[in-house]
Design an enzyme around this catalytic site. Structure first.
Site, PDB file in Angstrom:
ATOM      1  N   LEU A 109       0.833  -1.206   0.000  1.00 34.16           N
ATOM      2  CA  LEU A 109       0.000   0.000   0.000  1.00 34.16           C
ATOM      3  C   LEU A 109       0.866   1.253   0.000  1.00 34.16           C
ATOM      4  CD1 LEU A 109      -2.368  -1.564   2.637  1.00 34.16           C
ATOM      5  CD2 LEU A 109      -3.014  -1.008   0.259  1.00 34.16           C
ATOM      6  N   PRO A 110       0.258   2.416  -0.334  1.00 34.37           N
ATOM      7  CA  PRO A 110       1.083   3.619  -0.492  1.00 34.37           C
ATOM      8  C   PRO A 110       1.809   4.076   0.788  1.00 34.37           C
ATOM      9  CG  PRO A 110      -1.072   3.932  -1.523  1.00 34.37           C
ATOM     10  CD  PRO A 110      -1.129   2.632  -0.776  1.00 34.37           C
ATOM     11  N   THR A 119       6.248   0.702   2.239  1.00 30.95           N
ATOM     12  CA  THR A 119       7.246   1.473   2.990  1.00 30.95           C
ATOM     13  C   THR A 119       6.500   2.427   3.909  1.00 30.95           C
ATOM     14  OG1 THR A 119       8.807   1.388   1.150  1.00 30.95           O
ATOM     15  CG2 THR A 119       9.196   3.072   2.820  1.00 30.95           C
ATOM     16  N   LYS A 166      15.099   0.062   5.585  1.00 28.94           N
ATOM     17  CA  LYS A 166      14.679   0.699   4.329  1.00 28.94           C
ATOM     18  C   LYS A 166      14.847   2.226   4.394  1.00 28.94           C
ATOM     19  CE  LYS A 166      12.169   1.523   0.582  1.00 28.94           C
ATOM     20  NZ  LYS A 166      12.573   1.222  -0.767  1.00 28.94           N
ATOM     21  N   LYS A 221       8.929  11.204   0.203  1.00 29.79           N
ATOM     22  CA  LYS A 221       8.161  10.449   1.209  1.00 29.79           C
ATOM     23  C   LYS A 221       9.114   9.688   2.150  1.00 29.79           C
ATOM     24  CE  LYS A 221       5.760   6.163   1.737  1.00 29.79           C
ATOM     25  NZ  LYS A 221       5.469   4.879   1.132  1.00 29.79           N
TER      26      LYS A 221
HETATM   27  P1  NAD Z   1       0.927   2.640  -6.028  1.00 29.48           P
HETATM   28  O1  NAD Z   1       0.281   3.905  -5.588  1.00 29.48           O
HETATM   29  O2  NAD Z   1       1.203   2.401  -7.465  1.00 29.48           O
HETATM   30  O3  NAD Z   1       0.054   1.386  -5.511  1.00 29.48           O
HETATM   31  C1  NAD Z   1      -0.622   1.350  -4.284  1.00 29.48           C
HETATM   32  C2  NAD Z   1      -1.940   0.601  -4.491  1.00 29.48           C
HETATM   33  O4  NAD Z   1      -2.641   0.519  -3.257  1.00 29.48           O
HETATM   34  C3  NAD Z   1      -2.889   1.319  -5.482  1.00 29.48           C
HETATM   35  O5  NAD Z   1      -3.264   0.434  -6.505  1.00 29.48           O
HETATM   36  C4  NAD Z   1      -4.071   1.719  -4.613  1.00 29.48           C
HETATM   37  O6  NAD Z   1      -5.314   1.678  -5.301  1.00 29.48           O
HETATM   38  C5  NAD Z   1      -4.010   0.668  -3.526  1.00 29.48           C
HETATM   39  N1  NAD Z   1      -4.732   1.081  -2.318  1.00 29.48           N
HETATM   40  C6  NAD Z   1      -4.677   2.253  -1.663  1.00 29.48           C
HETATM   41  N2  NAD Z   1      -5.506   2.221  -0.606  1.00 29.48           N
HETATM   42  C7  NAD Z   1      -6.080   1.005  -0.595  1.00 29.48           C
HETATM   43  C8  NAD Z   1      -7.037   0.368   0.240  1.00 29.48           C
HETATM   44  N3  NAD Z   1      -7.566   1.002   1.286  1.00 29.48           N
HETATM   45  N4  NAD Z   1      -7.407  -0.886  -0.058  1.00 29.48           N
HETATM   46  C9  NAD Z   1      -6.869  -1.532  -1.124  1.00 29.48           C
HETATM   47  N5  NAD Z   1      -5.970  -0.992  -1.959  1.00 29.48           N
HETATM   48  C10 NAD Z   1      -5.592   0.268  -1.686  1.00 29.48           C
HETATM   49  O7  NAD Z   1       2.276   2.524  -5.171  1.00 29.48           O
HETATM   50  P2  NAD Z   1       3.535   1.590  -5.487  1.00 29.48           P
HETATM   51  O8  NAD Z   1       4.495   2.333  -6.349  1.00 29.48           O
HETATM   52  O9  NAD Z   1       3.061   0.235  -5.868  1.00 29.48           O
HETATM   53  O10 NAD Z   1       4.209   1.545  -4.031  1.00 29.48           O
HETATM   54  C11 NAD Z   1       3.691   0.736  -2.985  1.00 29.48           C
HETATM   55  C12 NAD Z   1       4.625   0.845  -1.790  1.00 29.48           C
HETATM   56  O11 NAD Z   1       5.931   0.387  -2.165  1.00 29.48           O
HETATM   57  C13 NAD Z   1       4.810   2.272  -1.258  1.00 29.48           C
HETATM   58  O12 NAD Z   1       4.861   2.227   0.146  1.00 29.48           O
HETATM   59  C14 NAD Z   1       6.148   2.707  -1.857  1.00 29.48           C
HETATM   60  O13 NAD Z   1       6.813   3.680  -1.063  1.00 29.48           O
HETATM   61  C15 NAD Z   1       6.900   1.394  -1.880  1.00 29.48           C
HETATM   62  N6  NAD Z   1       7.962   1.307  -2.896  1.00 29.48           N
HETATM   63  C16 NAD Z   1       7.753   1.767  -4.169  1.00 29.48           C
HETATM   64  C17 NAD Z   1       8.777   1.673  -5.114  1.00 29.48           C
HETATM   65  C18 NAD Z   1       8.568   2.175  -6.523  1.00 29.48           C
HETATM   66  O14 NAD Z   1       9.566   2.293  -7.252  1.00 29.48           O
HETATM   67  N7  NAD Z   1       7.338   2.447  -6.945  1.00 29.48           N
HETATM   68  C19 NAD Z   1      10.013   1.102  -4.752  1.00 29.48           C
HETATM   69  C20 NAD Z   1      10.177   0.596  -3.474  1.00 29.48           C
HETATM   70  C21 NAD Z   1       9.151   0.708  -2.546  1.00 29.48           C
END
Ligand code: NAD
Length: 295
Positions: free
Chosen positions: A65-66, A96, A171, A246
């Site tokens: 999740l975000p 994260t 992390k 973030k």
């Molecule tokens: P994203 O925003 O693409 O995906 C998050 C998903 O969670 C979305 O599809 C959203 O609809 C869903 N969501 C939000 N609230 C929800 C709820 N209440 N119920 C169900 N689903 C819900 O984000 P991401 O890029 O996939 O990142 C996810 C996590 O991984 C974050 O914490 C980010 O910091 C971490 N991260 C991201 C990256 C990257 O390069 N994108 C790298 C390492 C870590």
């Protein structure tokens, strides 16, 4: 195994696909129907809420999740996971978030008899697609051992970091250093080029000398130095400035709770905040070099 997956975004979507490819039965939930559809087309089953999914016969439930608020609500909310999940289900949160939230949610899970690990990742969307992520895992050793076999389907380095929350600690400490080192790389490259040096020669010197780091060698912020780096494609793709912002926010907040000085981390945070306010939050964080150049 029967695996639940909640949060099918840029990272979670490809991670869940890799679980399907590995032969697991995967059940999914996300707020965005189009993202759910991608997974059901690949063979996953969809459910109507976190509570609905968690009530199923599953072995492991992964969330991606975000941010902290989403994790709290998906686990602890009225329609949340903990309202229905059976005690034998292993919970894995790969988002994260701040270490304290990870510890709070894990304690609530433990009260119900559920093992839980925090398992944030590094490796970006490319690593998520290729199944080569690094997982930093916090929790009991027993929980880590159970999580490992599932995480191996999505990553290649599964590292035990110690007690609950320590995955998040690892992390945010790493990403704080990354944020700082990128600003340093940008300053050094900009200084050298401004004083008349060729960018590639300068990078070559740095990368065989003591200034070498990932920000100079793999993700060099100066355009044209590393062909595969975001700098060589107008900073599109890569690790977004707003995501770096973030993570720096998480690091500086967590630092307050233990009174650890993070002067460089806080300075980097302010620089990325300014850069984001200028409208560049979507660009790879190495684009911070744009703020230094005279143009
Ligand atoms: P994203 O925003 O693409 O995906 C998050 C998903 O969670 C979305 O599809 C959203 O609809 C869903 N969501 C939000 N609230 C929800 C709820 N209440 N119920 C169900 N689903 C819900 O984000 P991401 O890029 O996939 O990142 C996810 C996590 O991984 C974050 O914490 C980010 O910091 C971490 N991260 C991201 C990256 C990257 O390069 N994108 C790298 C390492 C870590």
């Amino acid at each position: 195994m029967k695996i639940g997956f909640i949060g099918l975004g840029n990272m979670g979507g490809p991670m869940a696909l890799n679980l399907l490819k590995a032969g697991h039965e995967v059940s999914v939930f996300d707020l965005v129907p189009a993202l759910v559809q991608k997974l059901t087309e690949a063979g996953a089953k969809a459910f109507a809420s976190p509570a609905d999914l968690a009530a199923q016969e599953i072995d492991v439930l992964v969330t991606m999740l975000p941010a902290s608020a989403h994790v709290r609500s998906v686990y602890l909310g009225e329609q949340g996971i903990l309202s229905t999940v059976k005690p034998e289900v292993l919970l894995v949160d790969s988002s994260t978030i701040d270490p304290q939230t990870a510890r709070d949610v894990s304690a609530a899970a433990a009260k119900q008899g559920n093992l839980m690990v925090d398992a944030p990742v590094s490796g970006g969307t490319g690593g998520a697609q290729a199944g080569t992520l690094t997982f930093m895992v916090g929790g009991t050793e027993a929980a880590y051992e159970r999580a490992k076999s599932v995480l191996q389907n999505m990553g290649k380095n599964i590292v035990y970091c110690g007690g609950t929350g320590n995955g998040q600690v690892a992390k945010i400490a790493n990403n704080m250093l990354l944020g700082i080192s990128m600003v340093g790389a940008a300053e050094a490259m900009n200084l050298g080029v401004s004083l008349g040096m060729d960018a590639k020669i300068l990078a070559g010197i740095i990368n065989t000398s003591s200034g070498r780091c990932w920000s100079t060698e793999v993700n060099n912020p100066y355009p044209g130095v590393v062909e595969t780096a975001p700098a060589s494609r107008d900073y599109v793709g890569g690790f977004g400035t707003d995501l770096m912002l973030k993570d720096l926010g998480l690091a500086t907040e967590a630092a307050k709770s233990v009174k650890a000085p993070v002067t460089m981390g806080a300075t980097a945070q302010q620089l990325y905040q300014t850069f984001s306010n200028l409208g560049y939050g979507g660009l790879d964080f190495s684009a911070i070099i744009k703020m230094l150049s005279k143009q």
